[in-house]
Design a protein around this motif. Structure first.
Motif, short mmCIF file in Angstrom:
data_model
loop_
_atom_site.label_atom_id
_atom_site.label_comp_id
_atom_site.label_asym_id
_atom_site.label_seq_id
_atom_site.Cartn_x
_atom_site.Cartn_y
_atom_site.Cartn_z
N PHE A 36 0.80 -1.22 0.00
CA PHE A 36 0.00 0.00 0.00
C PHE A 36 0.84 1.28 0.00
N LEU A 37 2.16 1.16 0.03
CA LEU A 37 3.03 2.34 0.01
C LEU A 37 3.98 2.30 -1.17
N SER A 38 4.22 3.48 -1.73
CA SER A 38 5.19 3.60 -2.81
C SER A 38 6.61 3.61 -2.22
N LEU A 68 -0.52 5.64 7.85
CA LEU A 68 -0.52 5.71 6.39
C LEU A 68 -1.57 4.77 5.79
N TRP A 69 -1.68 3.59 6.36
CA TRP A 69 -2.70 2.64 5.88
C TRP A 69 -4.11 3.22 6.10
N ALA A 70 -4.35 3.74 7.30
CA ALA A 70 -5.66 4.32 7.61
C ALA A 70 -5.95 5.54 6.74
N ALA A 71 -4.92 6.32 6.46
CA ALA A 71 -5.10 7.50 5.61
C ALA A 71 -5.57 7.10 4.22
N LYS A 72 -4.96 6.06 3.67
CA LYS A 72 -5.34 5.65 2.32
C LYS A 72 -6.74 5.02 2.29
N GLU A 73 -7.10 4.34 3.36
CA GLU A 73 -8.46 3.80 3.45
C GLU A 73 -9.48 4.94 3.53
N VAL A 96 -9.08 1.76 -7.14
CA VAL A 96 -7.97 2.64 -6.74
C VAL A 96 -6.80 1.75 -6.33
N ASP A 97 -5.63 2.03 -6.88
CA ASP A 97 -4.40 1.35 -6.47
C ASP A 97 -3.74 2.20 -5.39
N PHE A 98 -3.66 1.66 -4.18
CA PHE A 98 -3.14 2.44 -3.06
C PHE A 98 -1.69 2.87 -3.28
N VAL A 99 -0.92 2.07 -4.01
CA VAL A 99 0.50 2.38 -4.22
C VAL A 99 0.68 3.48 -5.25
N THR A 100 0.00 3.37 -6.38
CA THR A 100 0.26 4.29 -7.50
C THR A 100 -0.72 5.45 -7.60
N ASN A 146 -4.37 10.60 -8.08
CA ASN A 146 -4.18 10.83 -9.51
C ASN A 146 -5.17 10.00 -10.34
N VAL A 147 -6.30 9.62 -9.70
CA VAL A 147 -7.30 8.81 -10.39
C VAL A 147 -8.23 9.69 -11.21
#
Length: 209
Positions: A123-125, A144-149, A160-164, A184-185
């Motif tokens: 889930f991280l770049s 960071l995980w919770a932020a992306k969720e 949505v790709d969490f990494v890219t 960037n989606v």
């Protein structure tokens, strides 16, 4: 038990419930009990049943009104009368909701565990991995995980790709604070501000867009 109920960030409502009640006790707090009993009868795990019930008990408690939660085809919850935008998250014995009358909302709660360390590259770049605080690694990763969720929920985009597709900008984790991120989606490449709190067992991250 309702353990958090407060107004935050431009009149949003943040609430949290620690689940200590039985299924029957939670049903007793709701109108249309038989309707809810029928709904949870289709859910196998008792934990899932309680999460369903608690989100409704908590919503009615903080708004002092009887509201109905339904779900979009993608699984996102909404209040049927359109009075508030709603986001729900849960982990372990905690359930949390975020409400706002006009703005989109996204919230996530994540328990701190070794799992987040094992799956960090999913889930991280590379850039995000490099910004991790080595003295507070697990907390930083969980935030960071919770932020992306939370971002995924507020965006309302199914794929949505969490990494890219989601980037959280560098920040140093404290007990509470904020971070910024962008996606960037969509054509607009929205930027977001996320707030967070760190508890002994878990982290809470939310955004209001």
């Amino acid at each position: 038990m309702l353990i958090l109920n407060e107004k935050i960030n431009d009149n949003a409502i943040l609430a949290m419930w620690k689940v200590e009640e039985s299924v029957e006790e939670l049903l007793s707090m709701l109108f249309n009990r038989e309707e809810h009993r029928a709904a949870i009868s289709k859910m196998g795990a008792e934990k899932r049943q309680k999460e369903y019930l608690v989100s409704r008990v908590m919503l009615n408690a903080v708004l002092n009104d009887d509201k109905t939660i339904a779900y979009h085809p993608n699984g996102a919850p909404y209040i049927t009368d359109g009075s508030y935008n709603l986001s729900i998250a849960h982990t372990g014995t905690y359930v949390t909701i975020l409400l706002h009358k006009t703005a989109k909302v996204g919230i996530d709660i994540e328990r701190m565990s070794d799992k987040v360390v094992r799956v960090q590259s999913k889930f991280l770049s590379d850039g995000e991995l490099q910004m991790l605080d080595p003295t507070n690694n697990k907390t930083h990763l969980t935030l960071l995980w919770a932020a992306k969720e939370a971002l995924y929920k507020v965006m309302g985009v199914e794929v949505v790709d969490f990494v890219t597709n989601l980037t959280v900008n560098p920040f140093k984790p404290y007990l509470d604070g904020e971070m910024t991120a962008e996606e960037n989606v969509t054509p607009d490449h929205h930027k977001y501000t996320l707030n967070y709190r760190v508890f002994p067992e878990f982290v809470l991250v939310w955004t209001i867009a």
